[in-house]
Motif scaffolding. Structure first.
Motif, PDB file in Angstrom:
ATOM      1  N   GLY A  43       0.793  -1.221   0.000  1.00 33.70           N
ATOM      2  CA  GLY A  43       0.000   0.000   0.000  1.00 33.70           C
ATOM      3  C   GLY A  43       0.825   1.270   0.000  1.00 33.70           C
ATOM      4  N   TRP A  44       2.104   1.146  -0.335  1.00 31.36           N
ATOM      5  CA  TRP A  44       2.955   2.326  -0.381  1.00 31.36           C
ATOM      6  C   TRP A  44       2.552   3.201  -1.549  1.00 31.36           C
ATOM      7  CZ3 TRP A  44       8.781   1.185   0.732  1.00 31.36           C
ATOM      8  CH2 TRP A  44       8.899   0.479   1.928  1.00 31.36           C
ATOM      9  N   THR A  45       2.850   4.478  -1.418  1.00 34.45           N
ATOM     10  CA  THR A  45       2.595   5.420  -2.503  1.00 34.45           C
ATOM     11  C   THR A  45       3.924   6.006  -2.970  1.00 34.45           C
ATOM     12  OG1 THR A  45       2.258   7.204  -0.912  1.00 34.45           O
ATOM     13  CG2 THR A  45       0.303   6.014  -1.645  1.00 34.45           C
ATOM     14  N   GLN A  46       3.952   6.432  -4.220  1.00 36.89           N
ATOM     15  CA  GLN A  46       5.199   6.947  -4.775  1.00 36.89           C
ATOM     16  C   GLN A  46       5.472   8.361  -4.299  1.00 36.89           C
ATOM     17  OE1 GLN A  46       5.594   6.474  -8.956  1.00 36.89           O
ATOM     18  NE2 GLN A  46       7.746   6.961  -8.931  1.00 36.89           N
ATOM     19  N   GLY A  47       4.506   9.237  -4.351  1.00 36.39           N
ATOM     20  CA  GLY A  47       4.684  10.599  -3.870  1.00 36.39           C
ATOM     21  C   GLY A  47       6.062  11.139  -4.190  1.00 36.39           C
ATOM     22  N   SER A  48       6.800  11.526  -3.188  1.00 36.39           N
ATOM     23  CA  SER A  48       8.182  11.977  -3.386  1.00 36.39           C
ATOM     24  C   SER A  48       9.109  10.855  -2.932  1.00 36.39           C
ATOM     25  CB  SER A  48       8.446  13.255  -2.597  1.00 36.39           C
ATOM     26  OG  SER A  48       8.258  13.019  -1.221  1.00 36.39           O
ATOM     27  N   GLY A  49       9.045   9.761  -3.624  1.00 38.30           N
ATOM     28  CA  GLY A  49       9.796   8.564  -3.253  1.00 38.30           C
ATOM     29  C   GLY A  49       8.853   7.553  -2.638  1.00 38.30           C
ATOM     30  N   TRP A  50       9.175   6.289  -2.759  1.00 36.57           N
ATOM     31  CA  TRP A  50       8.301   5.243  -2.225  1.00 36.57           C
ATOM     32  C   TRP A  50       8.384   5.230  -0.715  1.00 36.57           C
ATOM     33  CZ3 TRP A  50       4.818   2.667  -4.983  1.00 36.57           C
ATOM     34  CH2 TRP A  50       4.943   2.718  -6.358  1.00 36.57           C
ATOM     35  N   LYS A  51       7.229   5.370  -0.070  1.00 36.56           N
ATOM     36  CA  LYS A  51       7.187   5.392   1.390  1.00 36.56           C
ATOM     37  C   LYS A  51       5.957   4.644   1.873  1.00 36.56           C
ATOM     38  CE  LYS A  51       9.704   9.617   1.690  1.00 36.56           C
ATOM     39  NZ  LYS A  51       9.683  11.011   1.661  1.00 36.56           N
ATOM     40  N   PRO A  52       6.066   4.049   3.054  1.00 37.05           N
ATOM     41  CA  PRO A  52       4.893   3.385   3.622  1.00 37.05           C
ATOM     42  C   PRO A  52       3.775   4.392   3.835  1.00 37.05           C
ATOM     43  CG  PRO A  52       6.877   2.823   4.851  1.00 37.05           C
ATOM     44  CD  PRO A  52       7.235   3.918   3.894  1.00 37.05           C
ATOM     45  N   ALA A  53       2.536   3.929   3.658  1.00 35.41           N
ATOM     46  CA  ALA A  53       1.378   4.786   3.883  1.00 35.41           C
ATOM     47  C   ALA A  53       1.290   5.119   5.368  1.00 35.41           C
ATOM     48  CB  ALA A  53       0.108   4.089   3.420  1.00 35.41           C
ATOM     49  N   ARG A  54       0.791   6.275   5.670  1.00 37.36           N
ATOM     50  CA  ARG A  54       0.615   6.660   7.079  1.00 37.36           C
ATOM     51  C   ARG A  54      -0.492   5.821   7.675  1.00 37.36           C
ATOM     52  NH1 ARG A  54       0.900  13.176   6.501  1.00 37.36           N
ATOM     53  NH2 ARG A  54       3.109  13.263   6.010  1.00 37.36           N
ATOM     54  N   ARG A  55      -0.285   5.452   8.923  1.00 35.77           N
ATOM     55  CA  ARG A  55      -1.288   4.620   9.594  1.00 35.77           C
ATOM     56  C   ARG A  55      -1.924   5.354  10.721  1.00 35.77           C
ATOM     57  NH1 ARG A  55       1.856  -1.127   9.517  1.00 35.77           N
ATOM     58  NH2 ARG A  55       2.319  -0.997   7.345  1.00 35.77           N
TER      59      ARG A  55
END
Length: 65
Positions: free
Chosen positions: A53-65
């Motif tokens: 469920g990561w998003t690319q945005g400004s680099g691949w990062k785990p989604a906030r929980r």
């Protein structure tokens, strides 16, 4: 292609950053075979990141929980 399921989020993110840098350096050095290898690895890492469920945005990062 390697299996990245066992990687922690931090390990996966760091591996993606390192592979990206290595692919960039291979491209700058004209080493197309090495560059292609890192891109294949990154494809597997991106697939695992998306499955988490990561998003690319400004680099691949785990989604906030």
């Amino acid at each position: 292609m390697a299996n990245y399921r066992g990687y922690s989020d931090a390990d996966l993110q760091q591996s993606m950053e390192l592979a990206t840098q290595a692919a960039r350096e291979a491209k700058q050095n004209g080493d197309k075979t090495r560059e292609a290898g890192f891109h294949r690895d990154l494809d597997g890492m991106v697939a695992e990141a998306r499955s988490r469920g990561w998003t690319q945005g400004s680099g691949w990062k785990p989604a906030r929980r």
